[in-house]
Scaffold this motif. Sequence first.
Motif, short mmCIF file in Angstrom:
data_model
loop_
_atom_site.label_atom_id
_atom_site.label_comp_id
_atom_site.label_asym_id
_atom_site.label_seq_id
_atom_site.Cartn_x
_atom_site.Cartn_y
_atom_site.Cartn_z
N GLN A 274 -0.21 16.25 -23.61
CA GLN A 274 -1.41 15.62 -24.15
C GLN A 274 -1.17 14.16 -24.53
O GLN A 274 -2.00 13.53 -25.19
CB GLN A 274 -1.90 16.39 -25.39
CG GLN A 274 -2.52 17.75 -25.09
CD GLN A 274 -1.48 18.78 -24.69
OE1 GLN A 274 -0.41 18.88 -25.31
NE2 GLN A 274 -1.78 19.55 -23.65
N ASN A 275 0.00 13.63 -24.13
CA ASN A 275 0.39 12.24 -24.40
C ASN A 275 0.59 11.95 -25.88
O ASN A 275 0.46 10.80 -26.32
CB ASN A 275 -0.62 11.25 -23.80
CG ASN A 275 -0.51 11.20 -22.28
OD1 ASN A 275 0.58 11.33 -21.72
ND2 ASN A 275 -1.63 11.02 -21.61
N ASN A 276 0.93 12.98 -26.64
CA ASN A 276 1.39 12.76 -28.01
C ASN A 276 2.90 12.49 -27.97
O ASN A 276 3.61 12.97 -27.09
CB ASN A 276 1.14 14.00 -28.88
CG ASN A 276 -0.32 14.32 -29.02
OD1 ASN A 276 -1.12 13.49 -29.41
ND2 ASN A 276 -0.68 15.56 -28.69
N ASP B 280 4.45 14.65 -24.88
CA ASP B 280 3.98 15.97 -24.47
C ASP B 280 2.84 15.84 -23.45
O ASP B 280 2.38 14.73 -23.16
CB ASP B 280 3.59 16.81 -25.70
CG ASP B 280 2.28 16.36 -26.35
OD1 ASP B 280 1.57 15.50 -25.79
OD2 ASP B 280 1.96 16.87 -27.44
N PRO C 114 0.06 10.89 -32.38
CA PRO C 114 -0.84 10.58 -31.26
C PRO C 114 -0.52 9.21 -30.67
O PRO C 114 -0.10 8.30 -31.39
CB PRO C 114 -2.23 10.59 -31.90
CG PRO C 114 -2.08 11.36 -33.18
CD PRO C 114 -0.68 11.10 -33.64
#
Length: 350
Positions: free
Chosen positions: A32-34, A30, A80
């Motif tokens: 947010q780099n999740n 995503d 995460p």
Amino acid sequence: MRYLQLCSLLLALSACATHSADIDVACEIDPQNNYLLKWETTPRIEGEVQIYQSTDPERFDTEKTPIKVASIQTGYTLIPDSIPSQRSYFLLRFNGHDDHIVGARAERLKYIENFRDLGGYTSKNGKQLRWGKIFRSGEFNTLTASSINRLKNMGIKTLIDFRDSEDVIKPSPELGLDNVINLPGALHYRQNLLPRLQKEELRRGDANLFMQDLYVAMVSGSKRAFKSMFNQLLVEDNYPIVLSCVNGKDYTGFAVSLLLSALDMPEEVIMNDYLLSNRYFDKRRTAFDPKDCCDGTQEALSLIQTADSRFLSYARDYIRQQYGSINNYLEEELGVTPEKRKQLKQYLLH
């Protein structure tokens, strides 16, 4: 006694329910780099999914505590990115025994367009393409330190580059590649295309014909390059491998369609992979800026920058007309014999 028998029966039925369910899993990164892990079961089942993480898709330590446990019914979970310098893969274990391995299809690598892992596709025989073995991408001309670090940690050994020699800029030695193999398609289509765009001589209808002609020209004019590609794919020590061209869309898209055909992937899988370029290729990062052109030229360029199903279908239909089948073309023109296909499947499928 009857109570114990009933409990045993219920446990057995629960296990059978998971095994009889069709489970589809997917992974995305995503903004947010999740890692967004998603799954769907048919029919719907209850229970839990244990999630294990690894940077090697062939090795998961399931003796350790899973990084997360989620309810199957939720259908998704967020993880995460705890190892930002490396690519992660995930093993999802449904109700303690039904394992599915997944990775993100695309990587967010700054200044590299259309970088994708071909893992996870399922062949007509139910075999899956291994994750982390073969990738496809746009050119590697500009790399940030973080992109170099992440690519290097993927362990990529070989870059097969379909760009014409005049377009080639050697990738950074910091990537640590063992082999950089240039297999130019030898059609020089960019050199023919750009002057026509600059003179505003190309319209949407012309662009459609231009792209169809390009794809047909690849069938006959780039056979040497594709034959050499398969020869490199048959060297086990070359893996992991990246197939690359300027935008990772046309030469690479057609080459990947041939590879997936050799691995007995369904037509739907082949076409869907080709069309993913529309999602992962940023048209704003091209060599030609159409902003000051007339509307007709802008429409033509937009079509040329698109992975249009008509282009690939036209080329594959042409192969069938000229050679009888895709398999005939692979064997007779590219030298991909049944024995070589078997070897390729041993390397790439499980």
